[in-house]
Write a protein that holds these residues in place. Structure first.
Motif, PDB file in Angstrom:
ATOM      1  N   ASP A 191       6.339 -21.039  -2.385  1.00 53.51           N
ATOM      2  CA  ASP A 191       7.267 -19.946  -2.091  1.00 53.51           C
ATOM      3  C   ASP A 191       6.814 -18.626  -2.703  1.00 53.51           C
ATOM      4  N   LEU A 192       6.057 -18.685  -3.784  1.00 53.44           N
ATOM      5  CA  LEU A 192       5.480 -17.449  -4.326  1.00 53.44           C
ATOM      6  C   LEU A 192       4.640 -16.742  -3.273  1.00 53.44           C
ATOM      7  N   ILE A 193       3.984 -17.532  -2.435  1.00 56.90           N
ATOM      8  CA  ILE A 193       3.107 -16.999  -1.387  1.00 56.90           C
ATOM      9  C   ILE A 193       3.889 -16.606  -0.149  1.00 56.90           C
ATOM     10  N   ASN A 194       4.686 -17.534   0.361  1.00 57.54           N
ATOM     11  CA  ASN A 194       5.248 -17.394   1.704  1.00 57.54           C
ATOM     12  C   ASN A 194       6.673 -16.863   1.759  1.00 57.54           C
ATOM     13  N   VAL A 195       7.390 -16.897   0.636  1.00 57.84           N
ATOM     14  CA  VAL A 195       8.761 -16.393   0.610  1.00 57.84           C
ATOM     15  C   VAL A 195       8.862 -15.113  -0.207  1.00 57.84           C
ATOM     16  N   HIS A 196       8.354 -15.146  -1.430  1.00 56.20           N
ATOM     17  CA  HIS A 196       8.471 -13.988  -2.324  1.00 56.20           C
ATOM     18  C   HIS A 196       7.343 -12.975  -2.148  1.00 56.20           C
ATOM     19  N   HIS A 197       6.249 -13.388  -1.580  1.00 57.01           N
ATOM     20  CA  HIS A 197       5.097 -12.508  -1.321  1.00 57.01           C
ATOM     21  C   HIS A 197       4.560 -11.858  -2.593  1.00 57.01           C
ATOM     22  N   VAL A 198       4.516 -12.638  -3.674  1.00 55.03           N
ATOM     23  CA  VAL A 198       3.996 -12.119  -4.939  1.00 55.03           C
ATOM     24  C   VAL A 198       2.645 -12.740  -5.294  1.00 55.03           C
ATOM     25  N   SER A 199       2.165 -13.668  -4.461  1.00 55.20           N
ATOM     26  CA  SER A 199       0.909 -14.363  -4.731  1.00 55.20           C
ATOM     27  C   SER A 199       0.128 -14.513  -3.434  1.00 55.20           C
TER      28      SER A 199
ATOM     29  N   ARG B 175       0.809  -1.230   0.000  1.00 46.28           N
ATOM     30  CA  ARG B 175       0.000   0.000   0.000  1.00 46.28           C
ATOM     31  C   ARG B 175       0.835   1.269   0.000  1.00 46.28           C
ATOM     32  N   SER B 176       2.133   1.120   0.173  1.00 44.69           N
ATOM     33  CA  SER B 176       3.036   2.271   0.067  1.00 44.69           C
ATOM     34  C   SER B 176       3.717   2.327  -1.295  1.00 44.69           C
ATOM     35  N   GLY B 177       3.361   1.406  -2.173  1.00 48.17           N
ATOM     36  CA  GLY B 177       3.935   1.382  -3.509  1.00 48.17           C
ATOM     37  C   GLY B 177       5.269   0.688  -3.599  1.00 48.17           C
ATOM     38  N   LYS B 178       5.643  -0.078  -2.567  1.00 53.22           N
ATOM     39  CA  LYS B 178       6.921  -0.787  -2.552  1.00 53.22           C
ATOM     40  C   LYS B 178       6.776  -2.193  -3.118  1.00 53.22           C
ATOM     41  N   HIS B 179       7.874  -2.666  -3.718  1.00 50.19           N
ATOM     42  CA  HIS B 179       7.946  -4.018  -4.246  1.00 50.19           C
ATOM     43  C   HIS B 179       8.568  -4.950  -3.197  1.00 50.19           C
ATOM     44  N   PRO B 180       8.400  -6.268  -3.356  1.00 51.89           N
ATOM     45  CA  PRO B 180       8.901  -7.219  -2.348  1.00 51.89           C
ATOM     46  C   PRO B 180      10.378  -7.077  -2.003  1.00 51.89           C
ATOM     47  N   ASP B 181      11.228  -6.684  -2.929  1.00 46.19           N
ATOM     48  CA  ASP B 181      12.658  -6.549  -2.642  1.00 46.19           C
ATOM     49  C   ASP B 181      13.039  -5.173  -2.123  1.00 46.19           C
ATOM     50  N   ASP B 182      12.075  -4.255  -2.042  1.00 42.45           N
ATOM     51  CA  ASP B 182      12.365  -2.906  -1.543  1.00 42.45           C
ATOM     52  C   ASP B 182      12.440  -2.892  -0.022  1.00 42.45           C
ATOM     53  N   PRO B 183      13.328  -2.079   0.555  1.00 42.85           N
ATOM     54  CA  PRO B 183      13.347  -1.925   2.016  1.00 42.85           C
ATOM     55  C   PRO B 183      12.000  -1.413   2.526  1.00 42.85           C
ATOM     56  N   GLY B 184      11.516  -1.996   3.593  1.00 39.24           N
ATOM     57  CA  GLY B 184      10.271  -1.551   4.189  1.00 39.24           C
ATOM     58  C   GLY B 184       9.022  -2.114   3.546  1.00 39.24           C
ATOM     59  N   PHE B 185       9.174  -3.032   2.584  1.00 42.31           N
ATOM     60  CA  PHE B 185       7.991  -3.659   1.975  1.00 42.31           C
ATOM     61  C   PHE B 185       7.166  -4.371   3.042  1.00 42.31           C
ATOM     62  N   ASP B 186       5.845  -4.180   3.002  1.00 40.74           N
ATOM     63  CA  ASP B 186       4.954  -4.758   4.014  1.00 40.74           C
ATOM     64  C   ASP B 186       4.145  -5.901   3.409  1.00 40.74           C
ATOM     65  N   PRO B 187       4.515  -7.162   3.636  1.00 41.36           N
ATOM     66  CA  PRO B 187       3.803  -8.295   3.039  1.00 41.36           C
ATOM     67  C   PRO B 187       2.393  -8.492   3.593  1.00 41.36           C
ATOM     68  N   LYS B 188       2.081  -7.796   4.688  1.00 40.19           N
ATOM     69  CA  LYS B 188       0.745  -7.930   5.263  1.00 40.19           C
ATOM     70  C   LYS B 188      -0.231  -6.900   4.707  1.00 40.19           C
ATOM     71  N   ASN B 189       0.266  -6.007   3.884  1.00 40.84           N
ATOM     72  CA  ASN B 189      -0.600  -4.961   3.312  1.00 40.84           C
ATOM     73  C   ASN B 189      -0.305  -4.808   1.819  1.00 40.84           C
ATOM     74  N   ILE B 190      -0.614  -5.841   1.071  1.00 43.83           N
ATOM     75  CA  ILE B 190      -0.385  -5.836  -0.373  1.00 43.83           C
ATOM     76  C   ILE B 190      -1.658  -5.417  -1.094  1.00 43.83           C
ATOM     77  N   LYS B 191      -1.536  -4.452  -1.965  1.00 47.88           N
ATOM     78  CA  LYS B 191      -2.711  -3.997  -2.717  1.00 47.88           C
ATOM     79  C   LYS B 191      -2.778  -4.604  -4.114  1.00 47.88           C
ATOM     80  N   GLN B 192      -1.631  -5.034  -4.636  1.00 45.28           N
ATOM     81  CA  GLN B 192      -1.597  -5.629  -5.972  1.00 45.28           C
ATOM     82  C   GLN B 192      -0.592  -6.765  -5.990  1.00 45.28           C
ATOM     83  N   TYR B 193      -1.070  -7.982  -6.273  1.00 45.17           N
ATOM     84  CA  TYR B 193      -0.196  -9.154  -6.374  1.00 45.17           C
ATOM     85  C   TYR B 193       0.275  -9.336  -7.807  1.00 45.17           C
TER      86      TYR B 193
END
Length: 475
Positions: A279-287, A215-233
Motif C-alpha cells: 500500500d505504500l506503493i499503490n495506495v499512499h504513493h510514498v514508495s 514535480r509540482s511540489g505537492k504531497h500525496p494528500d494535497d489536491p492535484g497530487f500527481d502519483p505518476k510524476n513523483i520527484k522525491q519518494y
C-alpha cells in the motif's frame, strides 16, 4: 542410501546448487566425500592432526571471497597479518564479484580446483548435507578456544541439529537510513532511535507522505497530487525478505508457523504486514514500485540524489553512505505491534577436500575474529560474538558514533535495537529456504505491482511450497 564416490558427489552437488542458483536469482581431489582420515561424511568432521601451523612445512591455502573494494582491501590486509604470524602459510586469495560467485565456485569444484575455504551463502547447506564441508560443531570439539555460547543466539548455519556450516562470519541487519537535510527542509522530526519509541505504522506513513513530492511540489494528500510524476519518494523498501520480514514479525507473523509445519507468510498476520508495504506503493504513493525503483540508484546514491528521503535496506549500506557527500542518519524500523529484527550473514566454510584443514581452520578463526578485521566492523560489518555487544570497551572499538560509518544514534537504532529484539533470520532458520523464497519472490512481485492482494498471492504460493515446508533449524 547409495554411497557416492568423492568425484560423483562433487558433480551431484554441482548440479543441485546450479539448480538452486537458477531458481533463486562452493578442492577438488577425488576424496571430497571423506575427511583426511578417510572417514565418511557420517563420522567426525574434525580435521586429523597435521602439521603444526607454525612448523617449518610450507602450506598454501586457496581462499575465495566477495565484497566491495573496501572489503577486499580489508580482507587482504587481514591475510597479510595472518601470514606474518604464520610464516609457513601462504593464502592465495581469489576475489569474485557477488553476482558471479556461485557460478565460478561451481566451475572450480567441477574442475577439481575447489578452494580450501570460502565465503558462502545459503547454498552451503546442500554441501553440508552431501558431506563436502566440515561440520563446525566437530571442529570446535577439538578446539577449546571456541565456544558455541560465545556467539549470537541465532547466528548459525545448520543443516541438521548437530551439524553446522558455522556461525556468521560477521553480522549485518535490516536498517532505516535517511537524508537528514530532506527532513529539515520538510520540517519533519528525525526518525526515533530507540526501539521503545519506534514509529507505529500510521506515524511512519504520515512521515513518508510529508517527505514525498511530485514535480509540482505537492504531497500525496494535497489536491492535484500527481502519483505518476513523483520527484522525491518518502521511503524506498528493498522489497526483499530481509526488509519486509521485520514488519511481518512485528505483526505476529513469520516465514513458517511456530511449529514449523505450515507456510507462515500465508497467515493473516503476515499478509496484513505485506499488504501494508504494498500500500505504500499503490495506495499512499510514498514508495516506488519495482518498475519505478529500477531507475533509482543504490541506497547511498538514492539518498544523496534526493530521489528518496528514507531507505529500508541492509546495514551494509552504511559504509557507502559514510563515503558519500551526504548528511545521513539511522533510525529504528517502524512497528505494527512489537519491535522485531534479526541478524543475518554468511559463514566461512572449509572443504573436506582441503589437504591442509588444520591451517584452514586457523585462518578461519583468525578472519572471523573481529579484532583482526576491525576496520570492516567499523562501517560494513557487525560482530557475531555476544561480548562485543556487552563490553563497553569492545563496543567503543567498533560502534563509536564518531566513526565515519557509525552516525549519531547508531548504538540504539541499529546495535541495541537488534541485539535486544533479535529473532532467527528465515534465511538460516527455514529448511529449504532458497527454494521456498524463489516462489515467494515471484508471488510478491504481483503484490508490489498491485495486481494481486498479499492474501491471494501468498495462498497461491502456499500451495506451491507445501512439500518444501519441513520445519526450522534454530527455533
Amino acid at each position: 542410501m547409495k554411497k557416492h564416490t568423492g568425484r560423483a558427489k562433487l558433480m551431484l552437488v554441482f548440479l543441485m546448487i546450479t539448480v538452486l542458483f537458477v531458481t533463486a536469482c562452493g578442492s577438488g581431489n577425488t576424496n571430497a566425500g571423506t575427511n583426511n582420515t578417510g572417514n565418511t561424511a557420517g563420522e567426525s568432521d574434525a580435521p586429523n592432526e597435521g602439521a603444526d601451523v607454525n612448523s617449518g612445512e610450507k602450506v598454501k591455502l586457496k581462499f575465495t571471497f566477495w565484497g566491495s573494494p573496501q572489503e577486499k582491501k580489508a580482507v587482504e590486509d587481514a591475510i597479510k597479518a595472518f601470514e606474518a604470524k604464520n610464516q609457513n602459510v601462504t593464502i592465495e586469495s581469489i576475489h569474485i564479484p557477488g553476482t558471479d560467485f556461485l557460478q565460478k565456485l561451481n566451475a572450480m569444484i567441477a574442475g577439481n580446483e575447489a578452494p580450501d575455504l570460502s565465503y558462502s551463502a545459503a547454498w552451503k547447506l546442500k554441501m553440508g548435507e552431501e558431506g563436502l564441508i566440515y561440520n563446525f560443531f566437530d571442529l570446535i570439539k577439538e578446539d577449546p578456544s571456541i565456544k558455541k555460547e560465545d556467539y549470537l543466539q541465532y547466528a548459525w548455519w545448520n543443516w541438521d541439529t548437530d551439524k553446522s556450516a558455522g556461525p556468521y562470519q560477521a553480522s549485518v541487519v535490516p536498517s532505516l537510513m535517511y537524508n537528514a537535510d530532506l527532513f529539515k527542509e520538510a520540517d519533519v522530526e528525525l526518525p526515533p532511535t530507540k526501539a521503545e519509541e519506534a514509529w507505529n505504522w500510521d506515524e511512519f506513513v504520515e512521515t513518508a507522505k510529508k517527505l514525498t513530492l511530485d514535480r509540482s511540489g505537492k504531497h500525496p494528500d494535497d489536491p492535484g497530487f500527481d502519483p505518476k510524476n513523483i520527484k522525491q519518494y518518502g521511503v524506498k523498501f528493498s522489497l526483499s525478505w530481509s526488509s519486509y520480514m521485520p514488519l511481518v514479525m512485528s505483526n505476529g507473523g513469520d516465514y513458517l508457523t511456530e511449529d514449523g509445519k505450515e507456510f507462515g507468510l500465508a497467515k493473516p498476520e503476515s499478509t496484513e504486514a505485506l499488504q501494508r508495504i504494498a500500500d505504500l506503493i499503490n495506495v499512499h504513493h510514498v514508495s516506488p514500485s519495482p518498475v519505478q525503483a529500477s531507475s533509482i540508484p543504490a541506497p547511498a546514491t538514492a539518498l544523496q540524489s534526493r530521489k528518496v528521503a528514507m531507505v529500508i535496506d541492509g546495514s551494509w549500506n552504511h559504509l557507502d553512505l559514510s563515503k558519500a557527500n551526504i548528511n545521513w542518519g539511522v533510525g529504528v524500523l517502524p512497528v505494527l505491534k512489537d519491535y522485531k529484527s534479526f541478524f543475518l550473514g554468511g559463514s566461512l566454510i572449509i572443504f573436506k577436500s582441503s589437504k591442509h584443514p588444520k591451517e584452514a581452520w586457523e585462518f578461519s578463526k583468525f578472519l572471523t575474529d573481529p579484532q583482526n578485521v576491525l576496520e570492516l566492523h567499523q562501517g560494513l560489518w557487525m560482530p557475531q560474538l555476544k561480548e562485543w555487544y556487552e563490553d563497553p570497551k569492545l563496543i567503543d572499538s567498533w560502534a563509536n558514533e564518531e566513526l565515519p560509518g557509525r552516525p549519531a544514534g547508531f548504538q540504539d537504532a541499529v546495535m541495541r535495537s537488534t541485539y535486544e529484539h533479535a529473532e532467527p533470520s528465515p534465511e538460516n532458520n527455514v529448511k529449504n529456504f532458497v527454494e521456498i523464497d524463489a516462489a515467494v519472490t515471484a508471488g510478491l512481485d504481483q503484490v508490489w505491482l498491485g495486481t494481486k492482494t498479499a492474501e491471494a498471492a501468498m495462498k497461491e504460493v502456499e500451495a506451491k511450497v507445501k512439500a518444501l515446508v519441513q520445519g526450522t533449524y534454530l527455533k
